[in-house]
Scaffold this motif. Structure first.
Motif, PDB file in Angstrom:
ATOM      1  N   UNK A   1       0.811  -1.085  -0.084  1.00  0.00           N
ATOM      2  CA  UNK A   1       0.010   0.034  -0.147  1.00  0.00           C
ATOM      3  C   UNK A   1       0.700   1.329   0.056  1.00  0.00           C
ATOM      4  N   UNK A   2       0.549   2.073  -0.956  1.00  0.00           N
ATOM      5  CA  UNK A   2       1.543   3.356  -1.187  1.00  0.00           C
ATOM      6  C   UNK A   2       0.846   4.387  -0.261  1.00  0.00           C
ATOM      7  N   UNK A   3       1.431   5.336   0.446  1.00  0.00           N
ATOM      8  CA  UNK A   3       0.982   6.591   1.115  1.00  0.00           C
ATOM      9  C   UNK A   3       0.783   7.723   0.027  1.00  0.00           C
ATOM     10  N   UNK A   4      -0.339   8.316   0.053  1.00  0.00           N
ATOM     11  CA  UNK A   4      -0.589   9.690  -0.681  1.00  0.00           C
ATOM     12  C   UNK A   4      -0.190  10.713   0.100  1.00  0.00           C
ATOM     13  N   UNK A   5      -0.456  12.017  -0.820  1.00  0.00           N
ATOM     14  CA  UNK A   5       0.089  13.453   0.054  1.00  0.00           C
ATOM     15  C   UNK A   5      -0.627  13.585   1.268  1.00  0.00           C
ATOM     16  N   UNK A   6      -1.807  13.289   1.448  1.00  0.00           N
ATOM     17  CA  UNK A   6      -2.533  13.591   2.462  1.00  0.00           C
ATOM     18  C   UNK A   6      -2.197  12.866   3.580  1.00  0.00           C
ATOM     19  N   UNK A   7      -1.884  11.583   3.430  1.00  0.00           N
ATOM     20  CA  UNK A   7      -1.606  10.691   4.553  1.00  0.00           C
ATOM     21  C   UNK A   7      -0.119  11.040   5.056  1.00  0.00           C
ATOM     22  N   UNK A   8       0.883  11.218   4.281  1.00  0.00           N
ATOM     23  CA  UNK A   8       2.020  11.781   4.726  1.00  0.00           C
ATOM     24  C   UNK A   8       1.903  13.289   5.504  1.00  0.00           C
ATOM     25  N   UNK A   9       1.097  14.149   5.123  1.00  0.00           N
ATOM     26  CA  UNK A   9       0.855  15.298   5.649  1.00  0.00           C
ATOM     27  C   UNK A   9       0.454  15.177   7.243  1.00  0.00           C
ATOM     28  N   UNK A  10      -0.735  14.421   7.363  1.00  0.00           N
ATOM     29  CA  UNK A  10      -1.191  13.870   8.607  1.00  0.00           C
ATOM     30  C   UNK A  10      -0.246  13.516   9.544  1.00  0.00           C
ATOM     31  N   UNK A  11       0.536  12.448   8.846  1.00  0.00           N
ATOM     32  CA  UNK A  11       1.540  11.719   9.757  1.00  0.00           C
ATOM     33  C   UNK A  11       2.441  12.845  10.298  1.00  0.00           C
ATOM     34  N   UNK A  12       3.084  13.451   9.385  1.00  0.00           N
ATOM     35  CA  UNK A  12       3.828  14.633   9.819  1.00  0.00           C
ATOM     36  C   UNK A  12       3.274  15.614  10.820  1.00  0.00           C
ATOM     37  N   UNK A  13       2.097  15.989  10.766  1.00  0.00           N
ATOM     38  CA  UNK A  13       1.522  16.998  11.402  1.00  0.00           C
ATOM     39  C   UNK A  13       1.458  16.471  12.871  1.00  0.00           C
ATOM     40  N   UNK A  14       0.912  15.146  13.043  1.00  0.00           N
ATOM     41  CA  UNK A  14       0.758  14.459  14.276  1.00  0.00           C
ATOM     42  C   UNK A  14       2.048  14.189  14.888  1.00  0.00           C
ATOM     43  N   UNK A  15       3.351  13.740  14.244  1.00  0.00           N
ATOM     44  CA  UNK A  15       4.189  13.680  14.858  1.00  0.00           C
ATOM     45  C   UNK A  15       5.029  14.933  15.356  1.00  0.00           C
ATOM     46  N   UNK A  16       4.608  16.054  14.418  1.00  0.00           N
ATOM     47  CA  UNK A  16       5.184  17.289  14.849  1.00  0.00           C
ATOM     48  C   UNK A  16       4.555  17.805  16.384  1.00  0.00           C
ATOM     49  N   UNK A  17       3.308  17.793  16.288  1.00  0.00           N
ATOM     50  CA  UNK A  17       2.635  17.964  17.502  1.00  0.00           C
ATOM     51  C   UNK A  17       2.841  17.189  18.576  1.00  0.00           C
ATOM     52  N   UNK A  18       3.125  15.778  18.517  1.00  0.00           N
ATOM     53  CA  UNK A  18       3.641  15.163  19.559  1.00  0.00           C
ATOM     54  C   UNK A  18       5.101  15.354  20.096  1.00  0.00           C
ATOM     55  N   UNK A  19       5.769  15.933  19.342  1.00  0.00           N
ATOM     56  CA  UNK A  19       7.357  16.613  19.688  1.00  0.00           C
ATOM     57  C   UNK A  19       7.028  17.760  20.214  1.00  0.00           C
ATOM     58  N   UNK A  20       6.204  18.596  19.985  1.00  0.00           N
ATOM     59  CA  UNK A  20       5.896  19.980  20.656  1.00  0.00           C
ATOM     60  C   UNK A  20       5.493  19.615  22.122  1.00  0.00           C
ATOM     61  N   UNK A  21       4.499  18.730  22.257  1.00  0.00           N
ATOM     62  CA  UNK A  21       4.145  18.246  23.599  1.00  0.00           C
ATOM     63  C   UNK A  21       5.108  17.699  24.362  1.00  0.00           C
TER      64      UNK A  21
END
Length: 100
Positions: A1-21
């Motif tokens: 299964x290939x990830x598309x642009x929206x899935x990469x954006x969501x994963x990146x945003x999620x990991x970025x917010x966890x890092x901020x927390x």
């Protein structure tokens, strides 16, 4: 299964917010129930764990007001998560739009 642009954006945003927390919180104090579960999983004898069939008042008090474990993540963990999240967000912006 290939990830598309929206899935990469969501994963990146999620990991970025966890890092901020992780960067903004110095210590996480777990509930007595979570501490008990972690002690059962790791077979840690330093935390008193009430037996399942023990209904004495002392066991109930130990379960409710029992020891609480505290976790202090290292400083580099927040920076690492934020940088990985930023790279994933930037990678998603460089990908072609879905359906286009």
């Amino acid at each position: 299964m290939d990830f598309n642009r929206n899935q990469f954006f969501f994963m990146g945003l999620f990991v970025l917010l966890i890092g901020l927390q992780v960067r903004s919180v110095r210590t996480y104090i777990l509930t007595p129930e979570t501490t008990r579960v972690l002690a059962e999983w790791s077979d840690d004898n330093s935390v008193s764990v009430a037996q399942a069939g023990d209904f004495s008042p002392q066991a109930a008090a130990a379960t409710v007001t029992g020891a609480r474990k505290s976790l202090s993540p290292p400083e580099w963990l927040g920076w690492c998560l934020m940088s990985i999240g930023a790279v994933l967000v930037l990678h998603s912006l460089a990908m072609p739009k879905p359906g286009g």
